[in-house]
Design a protein around this motif. Structure first.
Motif, mmCIF file in Angstrom:
data_model
loop_
_atom_site.group_PDB
_atom_site.id
_atom_site.type_symbol
_atom_site.label_atom_id
_atom_site.label_comp_id
_atom_site.label_asym_id
_atom_site.label_seq_id
_atom_site.Cartn_x
_atom_site.Cartn_y
_atom_site.Cartn_z
ATOM 1 N N GLU A 38 0.822 -1.216 0.000
ATOM 2 C CA GLU A 38 0.000 0.000 0.000
ATOM 3 C C GLU A 38 0.853 1.261 0.000
ATOM 4 O OE1 GLU A 38 -3.340 0.457 -0.216
ATOM 5 O OE2 GLU A 38 -3.557 -1.710 -0.495
ATOM 6 N N ARG A 155 -6.816 -3.514 -7.807
ATOM 7 C CA ARG A 155 -5.399 -3.290 -7.539
ATOM 8 C C ARG A 155 -4.941 -4.437 -6.663
ATOM 9 N NH1 ARG A 155 -1.985 -1.301 -3.585
ATOM 10 N NH2 ARG A 155 -0.132 -0.268 -4.391
ATOM 11 N N GLU A 193 -2.350 -10.126 5.927
ATOM 12 C CA GLU A 193 -1.935 -8.738 6.138
ATOM 13 C C GLU A 193 -0.519 -8.791 6.687
ATOM 14 O OE1 GLU A 193 -3.776 -6.216 5.237
ATOM 15 O OE2 GLU A 193 -5.532 -7.406 4.776
#
Length: 194
Positions: A38, A155, A193
């Motif tokens: 990110e 994305r 994550e």
């Protein structure tokens, strides 16, 4: 041809492999797609010890395999008989592939990552199913006969399904189903994550 002990008799030996049902294992293949970071133009790829993991029925043991290992096995339909693979690993937390399979917290300790250049990737997992990856926001245009065109913006990694006859258009190239595609493994999908 003369057989022993009686030359007037022909003896034929037929080997029928027998195996216990509990010794059967399911083989899973990890679809390796990068993970977009990110806020950057970079992505990372998870490095595992093997491409495949075979897990026994009660999920208490496993083997780490590569496609070459299966080539050394005798194949009967979709079943592979692997007499040389006769041991099971038990501690799922020690290896990256098994940690990913079990979705354990040890993933971050056992898996290595590598920074990879931004690129568009497509991996076909079944006749009409794909994983697509792009580190930047990307629009996929889907054209199907007798249906209105659709658009999908994504994305990172996205799993897509193209119905028979449909074509997915990206800025790089079209995505069309390969009807000769056969994958004998199950795809492991899980979002992590980091």
């Amino acid at each position: 041809y003369q057989s022993w002990p009686d030359p007037s008799k022909l003896i034929i030996s037929i080997h029928v492999p027998l195996m216990k049902a509990r010794s059967r294992m399911s083989v899973f293949e990890l679809v390796r797609m990068p993970i977009a970071i990110e806020g950057t133009q970079h992505s990372v790829e998870v490095k595992t010890e093997s491409k495949l993991i075979a897990v026994n029925k009660d999920r208490s043991g496993f083997l780490l395999l590569n496609p070459e290992d299966l080539e050394n096995c005798q194949q009967l339909g979709k079943l592979h008989l692997c007499p040389d693979q006769n041991f099971l690993l038990r501690d799922f937390s020690l290896y990256c592939m098994s940690s990913l399979f079990r979705r354990q917290d040890s993933v971050q300790q056992t898996c290595k990552t590598e920074l990879v250049p931004p690129r568009f990737l497509v991996s076909q997992t079944r006749v009409n199913e794909y994983f697509v990856f792009h580190p930047f926001s990307q629009t996929l245009h889907i054209e199907c006969p007798d249906q209105p065109n659709r658009h999908m913006t994504f994305r990172g990694t996205r799993q897509i399904h193209l119905e028979t006859g449909c074509i997915g258009h990206t800025p790089s190239y079209p995505i069309t189903p390969n009807y000769e595609f056969a994958l004998n493994y199950t795809t492991i999908t899980q979002r992590y994550e980091w």
